[in-house]
Design a protein around this motif. Structure first.
Motif, PDB file in Angstrom:
ATOM      1  N   CYS A  90      49.916 -29.493  -2.204  1.00  0.00           N
ATOM      2  CA  CYS A  90      49.219 -29.214  -0.971  1.00  0.00           C
ATOM      3  C   CYS A  90      48.442 -30.742  -0.819  1.00  0.00           C
ATOM      4  CB  CYS A  90      48.211 -28.064  -1.124  1.00  0.00           C
ATOM      5  SG  CYS A  90      46.773 -28.387  -2.429  1.00  0.00           S
ATOM      6  N   SER A  91      48.466 -31.435  -1.903  1.00  0.00           N
ATOM      7  CA  SER A  91      47.964 -32.946  -1.646  1.00  0.00           C
ATOM      8  C   SER A  91      46.398 -32.860  -1.770  1.00  0.00           C
ATOM      9  CB  SER A  91      48.367 -33.651  -0.517  1.00  0.00           C
ATOM     10  OG  SER A  91      49.903 -33.705  -0.415  1.00  0.00           O
ATOM     11  N   THR A  92      45.899 -31.685  -2.238  1.00  0.00           N
ATOM     12  CA  THR A  92      44.214 -31.684  -2.176  1.00  0.00           C
ATOM     13  C   THR A  92      43.705 -32.582  -3.232  1.00  0.00           C
ATOM     14  OG1 THR A  92      44.239 -29.423  -1.165  1.00  0.00           O
ATOM     15  CG2 THR A  92      42.473 -30.047  -2.478  1.00  0.00           C
ATOM     16  N   LYS A  93      42.735 -33.205  -3.219  1.00  0.00           N
ATOM     17  CA  LYS A  93      42.356 -33.959  -4.235  1.00  0.00           C
ATOM     18  C   LYS A  93      40.970 -33.417  -4.884  1.00  0.00           C
ATOM     19  CE  LYS A  93      40.950 -38.788  -5.564  1.00  0.00           C
ATOM     20  NZ  LYS A  93      40.880 -40.177  -5.147  1.00  0.00           N
ATOM     21  N   THR A  94      40.921 -33.206  -6.284  1.00  0.00           N
ATOM     22  CA  THR A  94      40.020 -32.511  -7.081  1.00  0.00           C
ATOM     23  C   THR A  94      39.406 -33.734  -8.049  1.00  0.00           C
ATOM     24  OG1 THR A  94      40.725 -30.618  -6.773  1.00  0.00           O
ATOM     25  CG2 THR A  94      39.121 -30.883  -8.483  1.00  0.00           C
ATOM     26  N   MET A  95      38.091 -34.008  -7.962  1.00  0.00           N
ATOM     27  CA  MET A  95      37.337 -34.973  -8.623  1.00  0.00           C
ATOM     28  C   MET A  95      37.251 -34.260 -10.262  1.00  0.00           C
ATOM     29  SD  MET A  95      37.962 -37.727  -7.549  1.00  0.00           S
ATOM     30  CE  MET A  95      36.760 -38.732  -8.560  1.00  0.00           C
ATOM     31  N   ILE A  96      38.042 -34.203 -11.202  1.00  0.00           N
ATOM     32  CA  ILE A  96      37.838 -33.718 -12.454  1.00  0.00           C
ATOM     33  C   ILE A  96      36.901 -34.618 -13.121  1.00  0.00           C
ATOM     34  CG2 ILE A  96      38.811 -33.266 -14.639  1.00  0.00           C
ATOM     35  CD1 ILE A  96      41.643 -32.713 -13.045  1.00  0.00           C
ATOM     36  N   PHE A  97      36.946 -35.624 -13.112  1.00  0.00           N
ATOM     37  CA  PHE A  97      35.727 -36.509 -13.891  1.00  0.00           C
ATOM     38  C   PHE A  97      34.907 -37.023 -12.720  1.00  0.00           C
ATOM     39  CE2 PHE A  97      39.541 -37.398 -16.935  1.00  0.00           C
ATOM     40  CZ  PHE A  97      39.031 -36.379 -17.791  1.00  0.00           C
ATOM     41  N   SER A  98      33.775 -36.335 -12.401  1.00  0.00           N
ATOM     42  CA  SER A  98      33.045 -36.785 -11.364  1.00  0.00           C
ATOM     43  C   SER A  98      32.235 -37.962 -11.526  1.00  0.00           C
ATOM     44  CB  SER A  98      31.919 -35.661 -11.056  1.00  0.00           C
ATOM     45  OG  SER A  98      30.989 -35.882 -10.233  1.00  0.00           O
ATOM     46  N   PRO A  99      32.247 -38.855 -10.572  1.00  0.00           N
ATOM     47  CA  PRO A  99      31.664 -40.310 -10.524  1.00  0.00           C
ATOM     48  C   PRO A  99      29.951 -40.042 -10.226  1.00  0.00           C
ATOM     49  CG  PRO A  99      32.671 -39.929  -8.586  1.00  0.00           C
ATOM     50  CD  PRO A  99      32.989 -38.736  -9.472  1.00  0.00           C
ATOM     51  N   THR A 100      29.284 -39.453 -11.147  1.00  0.00           N
ATOM     52  CA  THR A 100      27.687 -39.258 -11.166  1.00  0.00           C
ATOM     53  C   THR A 100      26.893 -40.553 -10.592  1.00  0.00           C
ATOM     54  OG1 THR A 100      27.662 -39.525 -13.400  1.00  0.00           O
ATOM     55  CG2 THR A 100      27.850 -37.304 -12.574  1.00  0.00           C
ATOM     56  N   THR A 101      27.412 -41.806 -10.839  1.00  0.00           N
ATOM     57  CA  THR A 101      26.834 -43.016 -10.433  1.00  0.00           C
ATOM     58  C   THR A 101      27.628 -43.708  -9.434  1.00  0.00           C
ATOM     59  OG1 THR A 101      27.539 -44.183 -12.537  1.00  0.00           O
ATOM     60  CG2 THR A 101      25.564 -43.002 -12.742  1.00  0.00           C
ATOM     61  N   GLY A 102      28.159 -43.121  -8.983  1.00  0.00           N
ATOM     62  CA  GLY A 102      29.395 -43.760  -7.684  1.00  0.00           C
ATOM     63  C   GLY A 102      30.561 -44.381  -8.000  1.00  0.00           C
ATOM     64  N   GLY A 103      30.877 -44.322  -9.332  1.00  0.00           N
ATOM     65  CA  GLY A 103      32.155 -44.422  -9.808  1.00  0.00           C
ATOM     66  C   GLY A 103      32.148 -46.003  -9.952  1.00  0.00           C
ATOM     67  N   ALA A 104      33.496 -46.480 -10.358  1.00  0.00           N
ATOM     68  CA  ALA A 104      33.885 -47.968 -10.470  1.00  0.00           C
ATOM     69  C   ALA A 104      33.788 -48.782  -9.301  1.00  0.00           C
ATOM     70  CB  ALA A 104      35.426 -48.144 -10.967  1.00  0.00           C
ATOM     71  N   GLU A 105      33.887 -48.285  -7.873  1.00  0.00           N
ATOM     72  CA  GLU A 105      33.670 -48.975  -6.830  1.00  0.00           C
ATOM     73  C   GLU A 105      32.178 -49.547  -6.622  1.00  0.00           C
ATOM     74  OE1 GLU A 105      35.224 -49.169  -2.025  1.00  0.00           O
ATOM     75  OE2 GLU A 105      35.206 -47.341  -3.363  1.00  0.00           O
ATOM     76  N   ALA A 106      31.387 -48.606  -6.836  1.00  0.00           N
ATOM     77  CA  ALA A 106      29.959 -49.026  -6.972  1.00  0.00           C
ATOM     78  C   ALA A 106      29.641 -49.832  -8.008  1.00  0.00           C
ATOM     79  CB  ALA A 106      29.020 -47.617  -6.857  1.00  0.00           C
ATOM     80  N   MET A 107      29.890 -49.818  -9.116  1.00  0.00           N
ATOM     81  CA  MET A 107      29.679 -50.866 -10.069  1.00  0.00           C
ATOM     82  C   MET A 107      30.256 -52.077  -9.998  1.00  0.00           C
ATOM     83  SD  MET A 107      31.095 -50.871 -14.135  1.00  0.00           S
ATOM     84  CE  MET A 107      32.562 -51.254 -13.248  1.00  0.00           C
ATOM     85  N   CYS A 108      31.399 -51.973  -9.307  1.00  0.00           N
ATOM     86  CA  CYS A 108      32.020 -53.491  -9.193  1.00  0.00           C
ATOM     87  C   CYS A 108      30.811 -54.065  -7.906  1.00  0.00           C
ATOM     88  CB  CYS A 108      33.543 -53.157  -8.457  1.00  0.00           C
ATOM     89  SG  CYS A 108      34.481 -52.943 -10.026  1.00  0.00           S
ATOM     90  N   GLU A 109      30.574 -53.464  -6.877  1.00  0.00           N
ATOM     91  CA  GLU A 109      29.809 -53.923  -5.949  1.00  0.00           C
ATOM     92  C   GLU A 109      28.610 -54.561  -6.615  1.00  0.00           C
ATOM     93  OE1 GLU A 109      27.772 -52.802  -1.853  1.00  0.00           O
ATOM     94  OE2 GLU A 109      29.058 -51.546  -2.589  1.00  0.00           O
ATOM     95  N   ALA A 110      28.002 -53.685  -7.393  1.00  0.00           N
ATOM     96  CA  ALA A 110      26.517 -54.222  -7.962  1.00  0.00           C
ATOM     97  C   ALA A 110      26.783 -55.336  -9.036  1.00  0.00           C
ATOM     98  CB  ALA A 110      26.130 -52.767  -8.851  1.00  0.00           C
ATOM     99  N   MET A 111      28.027 -55.288  -9.555  1.00  0.00           N
ATOM    100  CA  MET A 111      28.102 -56.476 -10.492  1.00  0.00           C
ATOM    101  C   MET A 111      28.856 -57.804 -10.064  1.00  0.00           C
ATOM    102  SD  MET A 111      28.456 -54.535 -14.261  1.00  0.00           S
ATOM    103  CE  MET A 111      28.137 -56.014 -15.158  1.00  0.00           C
ATOM    104  N   GLY A 112      29.380 -57.574  -8.703  1.00  0.00           N
ATOM    105  CA  GLY A 112      29.943 -58.719  -8.328  1.00  0.00           C
ATOM    106  C   GLY A 112      31.394 -59.110  -8.708  1.00  0.00           C
ATOM    107  N   VAL A 113      32.067 -58.119  -9.145  1.00  0.00           N
ATOM    108  CA  VAL A 113      33.605 -58.153  -9.418  1.00  0.00           C
ATOM    109  C   VAL A 113      34.569 -57.368  -8.711  1.00  0.00           C
ATOM    110  CG1 VAL A 113      33.065 -58.527 -11.967  1.00  0.00           C
ATOM    111  CG2 VAL A 113      33.425 -56.425 -11.127  1.00  0.00           C
TER     112      VAL A 113
END
Length: 330
Positions: A257-280
């Protein structure tokens, strides 16, 4: 005694080859302090041979992770496969995870061994015409054999791979006709998790010939991101450009059904938020897919086993970002 890392420690790092490496005040609390302190100082007599060997490679990419089990080797294997699938492109995949060599299994060559040792060095194991692989797994009597080595012996093995593997042979093998000037287009280096001896060694040994950048693999949860931040700071400290961060195992996409389920929940925003904070750069997210696990266990290409899957589309997006970052550096 408290060992607090100074806020400006990176600015005062003496460098891994300095006589004060691991001994300076700025080294206090650094996770690499003991490794730097015990490493031999001064010029390495083998560096000339390493630089000459690495000179046959156009682009060198490190694949790193802060924590084990995030799919770093799986990503390395498929990055190498994707790059080798390009027309007239030759790729080497070097496994420097000495104690946990999984690349032979992932590439479907676990039963192989190094077949040729000549005056020109070790011949790598070929996976098709344009992709060559080297791993300590090819030197073991059994895949279950434990490698119980201290740091200096592991570092010596890494140096031997860089000095003695004839990657130029891989480039010539794939070239049309005999081309003495043939060069390997890419070398993908799969490293163990962390920021320790092996990482310092690979950076030091490749310093003369240059490292084009590092790709860092993580999963969305904070326990993984915590160590990835250390990995990013390691790259900044040793002068390796971060090409980007990949968030692996980023949700499960139902094949029905193409439904996406977050099994490992990004409680602090995940990699994208971390990259923005660290400038990478953030390269993208790759979902969990049972087909990927199955293809890895069988040593098959996920791109061929599940070409229409959401995971393959995500892989392609991430790899396009890596190629774009490398081209921008050219």
């Amino acid at each position: 005694m408290s060992h607090t890392v100074p806020e400006n420690a990176n600015d005062h790092c003496p460098g891994t080859e300095s006589e004060t490496a691991g001994k300076a005040a700025s080294c206090a609390g650094c996770p690499n302090q003991s490794a730097c302190q015990s490493a031999p100082k001064g010029p390495d007599p083998d560096m000339g041979a390493v630089n000459e060997r690495m000179g046959c490679i156009r682009k060198k990419i490190l694949v790193l992770s802060g924590k084990g089990g995030v799919g770093k080797s799986t990503f390395s294997a498929h990055l190498a496969r994707a790059l080798a699938a390009q027309d007239k492109t030759t790729v080497g995949l070097l496994d420097v995870d000495i104690c946990g060599p999984s690349i032979p299994t992932l590439m479907g060559v676990a039963s192989k061994s190094i077949m040729s040792v000549t005056g020109d060095g070790w011949s790598p194991v070929f996976v098709g015409e344009s992709l060559a692989v080297m791993s300590i797994g090819f030197l073991l009597e059994s895949p279950d054999q434990a490698i119980i080595w201290r740091g200096p012996k592991k570092n010596g093995m890494i140096k031997q791979f860089l000095r003695d593997v004839n990657w130029g042979e891989a480039a010539t093998e794939a070239a049309s006709g005999d081309d003495d000037d043939a060069k390997l287009d890419y070398l993908v280096v799969d490293t163990p998790p962390g920021t320790s001896d092996e990482h310092l060694s690979i950076v030091q040994y490749l310093k003369g010939s240059g490292i084009d950048g590092a790709v860092i693999v993580t999963t969305p949860q904070e326990m993984s991101l915590l160590d990835v931040r250390k990995e990013i700071n390691f790259c900044k400290k040793v002068g390796v450009k971060v090409l980007g961060v990949v968030e692996n195992m980023s949700g499960f996409v139902c094949p029905s059904c193409s439904t996406k389920t977050m099994i490992f929940s990004p409680t602090t925003g995940g990699a994208e938020a971390m990259c923005e904070a660290m400038g990478v750069p953030y390269l993208g997210a790759i979902p969990i897919d049972p087909a990927l696990a199955k293809s890895c266990d069988r040593g098959k290409s996920y791109f061929e086993e599940a070409p229409d899957s959401a995971g393959v589309a995500a892989f392609n997006h991430v790899i396009d970002g890596i190629k774009a970052a490398l081209e921008a550096e050219a």
